[in-house]
Design a protein around this motif. Structure first.
Motif, PDB file in Angstrom:
ATOM      1  N   UNK A   1      13.952 -37.787  57.979  1.00  0.00           N
ATOM      2  CA  UNK A   1      12.548 -38.041  57.677  1.00  0.00           C
ATOM      3  C   UNK A   1      11.711 -36.965  58.362  1.00  0.00           C
ATOM      4  N   UNK A   2      11.039 -36.162  57.594  1.00  0.00           N
ATOM      5  CA  UNK A   2      10.282 -35.037  58.132  1.00  0.00           C
ATOM      6  C   UNK A   2       8.837 -35.434  58.407  1.00  0.00           C
ATOM      7  N   UNK A   3       8.352 -35.028  59.554  1.00  0.00           N
ATOM      8  CA  UNK A   3       6.925 -35.168  59.843  1.00  0.00           C
ATOM      9  C   UNK A   3       6.164 -33.982  59.273  1.00  0.00           C
ATOM     10  N   UNK A   4       6.764 -32.807  59.414  1.00  0.00           N
ATOM     11  CA  UNK A   4       6.148 -31.574  58.927  1.00  0.00           C
ATOM     12  C   UNK A   4       7.064 -30.958  57.878  1.00  0.00           C
ATOM     13  N   UNK A   5       6.529 -30.713  56.688  1.00  0.00           N
ATOM     14  CA  UNK A   5       7.336 -30.174  55.605  1.00  0.00           C
ATOM     15  C   UNK A   5       7.630 -28.690  55.771  1.00  0.00           C
ATOM     16  N   UNK A   6       6.854 -28.014  56.601  1.00  0.00           N
ATOM     17  CA  UNK A   6       7.005 -26.572  56.727  1.00  0.00           C
ATOM     18  C   UNK A   6       7.549 -26.169  58.090  1.00  0.00           C
ATOM     19  N   UNK A   7       8.302 -25.081  58.093  1.00  0.00           N
ATOM     20  CA  UNK A   7       8.842 -24.525  59.330  1.00  0.00           C
ATOM     21  C   UNK A   7       7.688 -24.026  60.199  1.00  0.00           C
ATOM     22  N   UNK A   8       7.773 -24.288  61.491  1.00  0.00           N
ATOM     23  CA  UNK A   8       6.727 -23.861  62.424  1.00  0.00           C
ATOM     24  C   UNK A   8       7.095 -22.520  63.061  1.00  0.00           C
ATOM     25  N   UNK A   9       6.098 -21.882  63.679  1.00  0.00           N
ATOM     26  CA  UNK A   9       6.343 -20.632  64.389  1.00  0.00           C
ATOM     27  C   UNK A   9       7.322 -20.837  65.541  1.00  0.00           C
ATOM     28  N   UNK A  10       7.239 -21.987  66.183  1.00  0.00           N
ATOM     29  CA  UNK A  10       8.145 -22.282  67.288  1.00  0.00           C
ATOM     30  C   UNK A  10       9.597 -22.328  66.810  1.00  0.00           C
ATOM     31  N   UNK A  11       9.825 -22.888  65.623  1.00  0.00           N
ATOM     32  CA  UNK A  11      11.183 -22.947  65.087  1.00  0.00           C
ATOM     33  C   UNK A  11      11.725 -21.555  64.801  1.00  0.00           C
ATOM     34  N   UNK A  12      10.865 -20.684  64.304  1.00  0.00           N
ATOM     35  CA  UNK A  12      11.293 -19.320  64.012  1.00  0.00           C
ATOM     36  C   UNK A  12      11.620 -18.578  65.302  1.00  0.00           C
ATOM     37  N   UNK A  13      10.775 -18.732  66.306  1.00  0.00           N
ATOM     38  CA  UNK A  13      11.038 -18.088  67.603  1.00  0.00           C
ATOM     39  C   UNK A  13      12.351 -18.589  68.202  1.00  0.00           C
ATOM     40  N   UNK A  14      12.591 -19.875  68.094  1.00  0.00           N
ATOM     41  CA  UNK A  14      13.813 -20.459  68.623  1.00  0.00           C
ATOM     42  C   UNK A  14      15.043 -19.933  67.883  1.00  0.00           C
ATOM     43  N   UNK A  15      14.886 -19.693  66.572  1.00  0.00           N
ATOM     44  CA  UNK A  15      16.017 -19.210  65.773  1.00  0.00           C
ATOM     45  C   UNK A  15      16.522 -17.864  66.269  1.00  0.00           C
ATOM     46  N   UNK A  16      15.614 -17.013  66.744  1.00  0.00           N
ATOM     47  CA  UNK A  16      16.023 -15.693  67.232  1.00  0.00           C
ATOM     48  C   UNK A  16      16.957 -15.808  68.437  1.00  0.00           C
ATOM     49  N   UNK A  17      16.882 -16.895  69.171  1.00  0.00           N
ATOM     50  CA  UNK A  17      17.751 -17.085  70.333  1.00  0.00           C
ATOM     51  C   UNK A  17      19.204 -17.343  69.941  1.00  0.00           C
ATOM     52  N   UNK A  18      19.420 -17.651  68.661  1.00  0.00           N
ATOM     53  CA  UNK A  18      20.763 -17.981  68.195  1.00  0.00           C
ATOM     54  C   UNK A  18      21.384 -16.862  67.355  1.00  0.00           C
ATOM     55  N   UNK A  19      20.712 -15.723  67.261  1.00  0.00           N
ATOM     56  CA  UNK A  19      21.231 -14.588  66.501  1.00  0.00           C
ATOM     57  C   UNK A  19      21.461 -13.421  67.455  1.00  0.00           C
TER      58      UNK A  19
ATOM     59  N   UNK B   1       6.647 -16.334  55.880  1.00  0.00           N
ATOM     60  CA  UNK B   1       6.290 -17.333  56.891  1.00  0.00           C
ATOM     61  C   UNK B   1       6.034 -18.713  56.287  1.00  0.00           C
ATOM     62  N   UNK B   2       5.917 -18.781  54.974  1.00  0.00           N
ATOM     63  CA  UNK B   2       5.659 -20.056  54.297  1.00  0.00           C
ATOM     64  C   UNK B   2       7.004 -20.608  53.850  1.00  0.00           C
ATOM     65  N   UNK B   3       7.649 -21.411  54.709  1.00  0.00           N
ATOM     66  CA  UNK B   3       9.015 -21.869  54.461  1.00  0.00           C
ATOM     67  C   UNK B   3       9.023 -23.396  54.389  1.00  0.00           C
ATOM     68  N   UNK B   4       9.339 -23.903  53.208  1.00  0.00           N
ATOM     69  CA  UNK B   4       9.339 -25.341  52.951  1.00  0.00           C
ATOM     70  C   UNK B   4      10.713 -25.926  53.237  1.00  0.00           C
ATOM     71  N   UNK B   5      10.733 -27.073  53.914  1.00  0.00           N
ATOM     72  CA  UNK B   5      11.996 -27.773  54.182  1.00  0.00           C
ATOM     73  C   UNK B   5      12.241 -28.795  53.079  1.00  0.00           C
ATOM     74  N   UNK B   6      12.763 -28.334  51.984  1.00  0.00           N
ATOM     75  CA  UNK B   6      13.054 -29.234  50.865  1.00  0.00           C
ATOM     76  C   UNK B   6      14.085 -28.578  49.979  1.00  0.00           C
TER      77      UNK B   6
END
Length: 424
Positions: free
Chosen positions: A53-71, A174-179
């Motif tokens: 169950x998603x509260x926010x349908x779109x990826x946030x800047x924080x999620x993108x920043x966090x993703x760089x830590x895993x690459x 930057x406009x990334x939908x979680x669907x």
């Protein structure tokens, strides 16, 4: 893999995956639900099909920043080099608007305009497909599309794979939908409270995505209805059996419905490839999938001569064609139907999938007979320009009116003749 001798009685047609009535009804219901209930429907359907169950349908800047830590840096540099190659290739596809002026003063031309927006569907869940992002986003950007929305189904934690987020961020998306699924396609086609509608939807997906794209076509444009992956290797006795087998399996591991085919003039190669496939398949992590593909949709065809083999390839019209013969360039002109053509032993299909530059979104199910890889033109439209001079109008008016009346369209003819009267 079965070895089949090519004769006049051998059919090269393939069964194309078809949808069921239940699947079509399900997709129609999902699309209507999204059209009526917008964001709420997206959240409800994501919870139903993706288990979150998603509260926010779109990826946030924080999620993108966090993703760089895993690459890791090496992977990041590989993605950047691939992107550069893909961009360079597609920049060569761009077209310019043009006009020409005739001696009588008439000006005719064509105006090239990029689409305002595009939606890119990226399969998700447990898998990550950064190459899909690059192959769909980059030609749109080169074409000049201003607004690109990416959509991908989240995992059960409501996240997208780090590789997906980092690749999108590297390209400036930057406009990334979680669907995912038909609901994502519906949102892109019709829009919701937070998802703007787009002009074109591209990208691969499962049968529900394909059916949804077909359903919304007309409201928006789509790239194609993609089928299972295909590869045909055209080879003679100079080809290495281990290379051929490895390349056939590179497509077989995609899906149980994938079609790996060898067409060869060498019976010895055919037998050696058959043996090599069995040897290599046992070592694959996805050997169950690859085995189903090889057994149900794979084949080795033997031809008496190279021209017969080439004709078989043209009948198959494959998504991917590898030519591993002594002189592959001599055969290039004889190939009429193929989505992408790989020449020589080092031009393995994954080179095109990930890095060389040409697009890997290719026609399947034999549609290479009439369609092309995804390209810059797919994200533009063309407008004709017509500016008629007095001289040309006086010369052509009678002919135009005559053709209009031939078609029974009197008002068309009179729209010309009223101008003739105005000259008097």
């Amino acid at each position: 893999m079965k070895i089949i001798e090519l004769t006049e009685d051998v059919s090269l047609t393939r069964d194309i995956e078809t949808s069921t009535e239940k699947q079509r009804e399900s997709v129609g219901a999902i699309i209507n639900q999204v059209r009526q209930n917008g964001d709420k429907a997206l959240k409800d359907l994501t919870e139903m099909y993706d288990g979150v169950r998603l509260e926010n349908l779109f990826v946030t800047e924080e999620e993108i920043k966090e993703a760089y830590n895993h690459i890791n840096q090496q992977t990041l540099e590989s993605l950047r080099r691939a992107s550069k190659n893909i961009q360079s290739f597609h920049e060569r596809q761009t077209r310019q608007s043009w006009v020409t002026t005739n001696e009588d003063g008439t000006m005719l031309g064509q105006k090239i305009t990029a689409l305002d927006s595009a939606g890119v569907y990226v399969p998700g869940g447990k898998a990550a497909y950064p190459s899909t992002i690059m192959m769909n986003v980059i030609p749109a950007q080169v074409a000049g599309v201003r607004n690109i929305i990416m959509t991908s189904p989240p995992d059960r934690e409501g996240k997208l794979a780090p590789a997906v987020l980092v690749t999108a961020a590297e390209l400036g998306v930057t406009h990334i939908l979680k669907a995912g699924g038909a609901q994502a396609v519906a949102a892109l086609a019709y829009g919701t409270e937070t998802v703007p509608s787009v002009d074109k939807i591209t990208g691969p997906g499962n049968i529900f995505v394909a059916l949804a794209k077909r359903e919304v076509f007309g409201q928006v444009d789509i790239d194609m209805i993609a089928g299972p992956s295909e590869i045909v290797v055209l080879a003679d006795n100079t080809a290495r059996p281990d290379y051929v087998a490895a390349d056939l399996l590179s497509q077989a591991e995609h899906d149980e419905m994938s079609s790996p085919v060898l067409v060869t003039t060498s019976k010895t190669l055919a037998e050696n490839v058959q043996t090599e496939v069995e040897k290599q398949i046992a070592e694959l992590p996805r050997k169950e999938i690859a085995s189903a593909s090889i057994n149900d949709h794979g084949a080795i065809y033997t031809a008496a001569e190279l021209d017969e083999a080439v004709e078989a390839v043209n009948q198959l019209a494959p998504e991917h064609l590898e030519i591993m013969t002594k002189n592959p360039y001599e055969l290039l002109g004889k190939i009429r139907h193929a989505g992408a053509i790989f020449l020589g032993p080092l031009s393995a299909e994954p080179v095109g999938d990930y890095f060389a530059g040409p697009n890997h979104v290719l026609p399947t199910n034999g549609t290479a007979r009439f369609s092309s890889p995804l390209n810059v033109d797919d994200f533009t439209k063309k407008s004709s320009i017509i500016s008629y001079s007095q001289t040309a109008f006086e010369r052509d008016a009678e002919d135009i009116a005559a053709i209009a009346r031939l078609e029974g369209l009197e008002a068309h003819a009179r729209s010309i003749e009223v101008r003739k009267k105005g000259e008097n």
